[in-house]
Design an enzyme around this catalytic site. Sequence first.
Site, PDB file in Angstrom:
ATOM      1  N   LYS A  11       1.017  -0.818  -0.325  1.00 50.35           N
ATOM      2  CA  LYS A  11       0.107   0.022  -0.086  1.00 50.35           C
ATOM      3  C   LYS A  11       0.581   0.959   0.063  1.00 50.35           C
ATOM      4  O   LYS A  11       2.202   1.240   0.197  1.00 50.35           O
ATOM      5  CB  LYS A  11      -1.262  -0.157   1.088  1.00 50.35           C
ATOM      6  N   TYR A  51     -11.554  -2.388  -5.081  1.00 51.90           N
ATOM      7  CA  TYR A  51     -12.230  -2.082  -3.533  1.00 51.90           C
ATOM      8  C   TYR A  51     -14.126  -2.133  -3.619  1.00 51.90           C
ATOM      9  O   TYR A  51     -14.525  -2.132  -2.540  1.00 51.90           O
ATOM     10  CB  TYR A  51     -12.053  -1.463  -2.335  1.00 51.90           C
ATOM     11  N   ASN A 114      -2.506  -0.566   6.299  1.00 48.96           N
ATOM     12  CA  ASN A 114      -2.237  -2.211   7.039  1.00 48.96           C
ATOM     13  C   ASN A 114      -0.579  -2.370   6.234  1.00 48.96           C
ATOM     14  O   ASN A 114      -1.120  -3.763   6.086  1.00 48.96           O
ATOM     15  CB  ASN A 114      -3.422  -2.943   7.705  1.00 48.96           C
ATOM     16  N   HIS A 117      -2.217  -5.599   1.185  1.00 54.02           N
ATOM     17  CA  HIS A 117      -3.084  -6.617   1.088  1.00 54.02           C
ATOM     18  C   HIS A 117      -3.286  -7.713   0.199  1.00 54.02           C
ATOM     19  O   HIS A 117      -2.087  -7.631  -0.129  1.00 54.02           O
ATOM     20  CB  HIS A 117      -4.430  -5.953  -0.400  1.00 54.02           C
ATOM     21  N   GLU A 128      -8.384 -10.752  -8.573  1.00 54.82           N
ATOM     22  CA  GLU A 128      -7.884  -9.545  -8.195  1.00 54.82           C
ATOM     23  C   GLU A 128      -6.415  -9.930  -9.460  1.00 54.82           C
ATOM     24  O   GLU A 128      -6.280  -8.481  -9.825  1.00 54.82           O
ATOM     25  CB  GLU A 128      -7.267  -9.498  -6.758  1.00 54.82           C
TER      26      GLU A 128
HETATM   27  P1  CMP Z   1      -7.034  -4.795   3.358  1.00 51.51           P
HETATM   28  O1  CMP Z   1      -7.367  -6.012   3.280  1.00 51.51           O
HETATM   29  O2  CMP Z   1      -7.074  -4.368   1.374  1.00 51.51           O
HETATM   30  O3  CMP Z   1      -9.095  -4.581   2.660  1.00 51.51           O
HETATM   31  C1  CMP Z   1     -10.263  -3.433   2.977  1.00 51.51           C
HETATM   32  C2  CMP Z   1      -9.110  -3.005   3.320  1.00 51.51           C
HETATM   33  O4  CMP Z   1     -10.053  -2.203   4.508  1.00 51.51           O
HETATM   34  C3  CMP Z   1      -8.687  -3.443   4.952  1.00 51.51           C
HETATM   35  O5  CMP Z   1      -7.450  -3.804   4.267  1.00 51.51           O
HETATM   36  C4  CMP Z   1      -8.275  -1.578   5.625  1.00 51.51           C
HETATM   37  O6  CMP Z   1      -6.797  -1.201   4.592  1.00 51.51           O
HETATM   38  C5  CMP Z   1      -9.333  -1.555   5.049  1.00 51.51           C
HETATM   39  N1  CMP Z   1      -9.765  -1.267   6.184  1.00 51.51           N
HETATM   40  C6  CMP Z   1     -10.331   0.321   6.610  1.00 51.51           C
HETATM   41  N2  CMP Z   1     -11.162   0.210   7.838  1.00 51.51           N
HETATM   42  C7  CMP Z   1     -11.367  -0.935   8.055  1.00 51.51           C
HETATM   43  C8  CMP Z   1     -12.218  -2.001   8.686  1.00 51.51           C
HETATM   44  N3  CMP Z   1     -13.158  -1.235   9.720  1.00 51.51           N
HETATM   45  N4  CMP Z   1     -12.511  -3.606   8.534  1.00 51.51           N
HETATM   46  C9  CMP Z   1     -11.473  -3.833   7.314  1.00 51.51           C
HETATM   47  N5  CMP Z   1     -11.196  -3.191   6.338  1.00 51.51           N
HETATM   48  C10 CMP Z   1     -10.937  -1.785   6.682  1.00 51.51           C
END
Ligand code: CMP
Length: 139
Positions: A11, A51, A114, A117, A128
């Site tokens: 990311k 997304y 985070n 992904h 994806e």
């Molecule tokens: P990712 O695995 O990329 O999938 C969706 C992304 O949304 C997740 O990681 C986080 O970066 C973001 N996100 C933000 N808030 C939430 C939440 N409450 N629950 C899940 N994903 C979240």
Amino acid sequence: MAGKTTFTMIKPSAFASNYTGGILKMINDAGFVIKALKATCLTKEQAGAFYAVHQGKPFYDSLVKFMSSGPIVAAMLEKDNAVEDFRTLIGATNPANAAEGTIRKLYAVSLEENAVHGSDSDENANIEADFFFSKIERV
Ligand code: CMP
């Protein structure tokens, strides 16, 4: 039988912090083979489409803005039991809950930022990977 392919994105925050090399090394060390790799920038429309499954959720708009805020690295990875093993390697979505030694524990700064992904199913891994890579971009 579980599939051999998963998909990941490094990311924007992790890319900007120059963590790409460290993250790719952890991925290789865990036994994943990189089958396709690119650094690129997503438009808001592209991030929103990637997304789309989260459209309507409270975090969607912020996530789209963040994911289009700077360069990312996309990769297609191969290993037996790829999706599950990769999710173990990266740790919980919220880094506050990520296990020691996981990519998110080491490199994530928040739930949104985070670090990486990881696909949540074999079906989504293929969707994806298709989003980013054409046939000739895969080895
Ligand atoms: P990712 O695995 O990329 O999938 C969706 C992304 O949304 C997740 O990681 C986080 O970066 C973001 N996100 C933000 N808030 C939430 C939440 N409450 N629950 C899940 N994903 C979240």
